[in-house]
Motif scaffolding. Structure first.
Motif, mmCIF file in Angstrom:
data_model
loop_
_atom_site.group_PDB
_atom_site.id
_atom_site.type_symbol
_atom_site.label_atom_id
_atom_site.label_comp_id
_atom_site.label_asym_id
_atom_site.label_seq_id
_atom_site.Cartn_x
_atom_site.Cartn_y
_atom_site.Cartn_z
ATOM 1 N N GLY A 1 18.606 6.764 9.190
ATOM 2 C CA GLY A 1 19.679 7.190 10.085
ATOM 3 C C GLY A 1 19.846 6.256 11.264
ATOM 4 N N ALA A 2 18.738 5.731 11.781
ATOM 5 C CA ALA A 2 18.830 4.798 12.909
ATOM 6 C C ALA A 2 19.544 3.518 12.489
ATOM 7 C CB ALA A 2 17.437 4.482 13.445
ATOM 8 N N VAL A 3 19.353 3.090 11.251
ATOM 9 C CA VAL A 3 20.032 1.891 10.765
ATOM 10 C C VAL A 3 21.501 2.186 10.470
ATOM 11 C CG1 VAL A 3 20.106 0.238 8.854
ATOM 12 C CG2 VAL A 3 17.920 0.859 9.886
ATOM 13 N N LEU A 4 21.777 3.331 9.863
ATOM 14 C CA LEU A 4 23.152 3.667 9.482
ATOM 15 C C LEU A 4 24.051 3.982 10.675
ATOM 16 C CD1 LEU A 4 22.490 5.927 6.371
ATOM 17 C CD2 LEU A 4 23.432 3.608 6.389
ATOM 18 N N LEU A 5 23.482 4.474 11.744
ATOM 19 C CA LEU A 5 24.287 4.930 12.886
ATOM 20 C C LEU A 5 24.312 3.939 14.044
ATOM 21 C CD1 LEU A 5 23.153 8.651 12.815
ATOM 22 C CD2 LEU A 5 25.325 7.721 12.032
ATOM 23 N N VAL A 6 24.093 2.668 13.750
ATOM 24 C CA VAL A 6 24.136 1.648 14.794
ATOM 25 C C VAL A 6 25.544 1.638 15.409
ATOM 26 C CG1 VAL A 6 24.071 -0.842 15.212
ATOM 27 C CG2 VAL A 6 22.352 0.229 13.778
ATOM 28 N N PRO A 7 25.648 1.666 16.726
ATOM 29 C CA PRO A 7 26.978 1.664 17.375
ATOM 30 C C PRO A 7 27.592 0.258 17.344
ATOM 31 C CG PRO A 7 25.245 1.753 19.013
ATOM 32 C CD PRO A 7 24.575 1.828 17.684
ATOM 33 N N TRP A 8 28.293 -0.048 16.264
ATOM 34 C CA TRP A 8 28.830 -1.394 16.084
ATOM 35 C C TRP A 8 29.792 -1.822 17.181
ATOM 36 C CZ3 TRP A 8 26.105 -4.566 13.586
ATOM 37 C CH2 TRP A 8 25.329 -4.132 12.510
ATOM 38 N N PRO A 9 30.623 -0.954 17.720
ATOM 39 C CA PRO A 9 31.483 -1.419 18.824
ATOM 40 C C PRO A 9 30.675 -1.935 20.014
ATOM 41 C CG PRO A 9 32.274 0.677 18.002
ATOM 42 C CD PRO A 9 30.980 0.406 17.313
ATOM 43 N N PHE A 10 29.570 -1.308 20.311
ATOM 44 C CA PHE A 10 28.715 -1.755 21.406
ATOM 45 C C PHE A 10 27.996 -3.044 21.044
ATOM 46 C CE2 PHE A 10 24.595 -1.781 23.600
ATOM 47 C CZ PHE A 10 25.038 -1.774 24.928
#
Length: 160
Positions: A144-153
């Motif tokens: 989940g930590a890998v999948l939910l990386v905040p890409w806009p940030f």
């Protein structure tokens, strides 16, 4: 007479003959077994009574977590809080661009879903893996930590 060095290790009246008789041992509660010095002196009737009763069952709740598992889960909880913060900061930077493509209400809904996704993932993994092995819980939290990386940030950088 006792040596002066042994005086600290004895009490007055230790040699009283009435104290030599050992009191009768209280029966152990159901499911307990005597171990150690003097355990063989328990009555055979007490041990056979315990064997005649129904066998003990394993506890129905999950096993308590060890120190390493608690630390690991605490670290993941902190990571998930940082992921939520990253989504708030990253989505705030995209607001002007997103208004060109999305209705403001739709943008707010999707932004808050993105912000709430990490805590929801953490809570879901925590609740659904209560009876599972600790490694499975940690693997799902890592995924989940890998999948939910905040890409806009991540893509816009850390400048404010």
């Amino acid at each position: 007479m006792a040596r002066p060095d042994d005086d600290a290790l004895s009490w007055d009246g230790d040699d009283d003959p009435t104290l030599a008789a050992a009191p009768a041992a209280a029966p152990l509660p159901t499911g307990y077994r005597a171990v150690g010095k003097g355990s063989a002196q328990l009555g055979e009737s007490e041990q056979t009574d315990a064997a005649d009763e129904a066998p003990l069952t394993a506890p129905s709740g999950p096993a308590p977590l060890g120190n390493a598992a608690l630390v690991g889960i605490g670290v993941f909880a902190g990571v998930y809080m940082l992921l939520s913060l990253g989504w708030v900061l990253g989505a705030g930077r995209l607001q002007l661009v997103a208004q060109l493509f999305l209705d403001p209400v739709a943008y707010q809904v999707t932004m808050w879903l993105a912000v709430l996704a990490p805590p929801l993932w953490f809570a879901t993994v925590w609740l659904l893996t209560r009876g599972s092995k600790v490694w499975l819980r940690l693997v799902l939290l890592a995924a989940g930590a890998v999948l939910l990386v905040p890409w806009p940030f991540v893509l816009s950088g850390a400048s404010l």
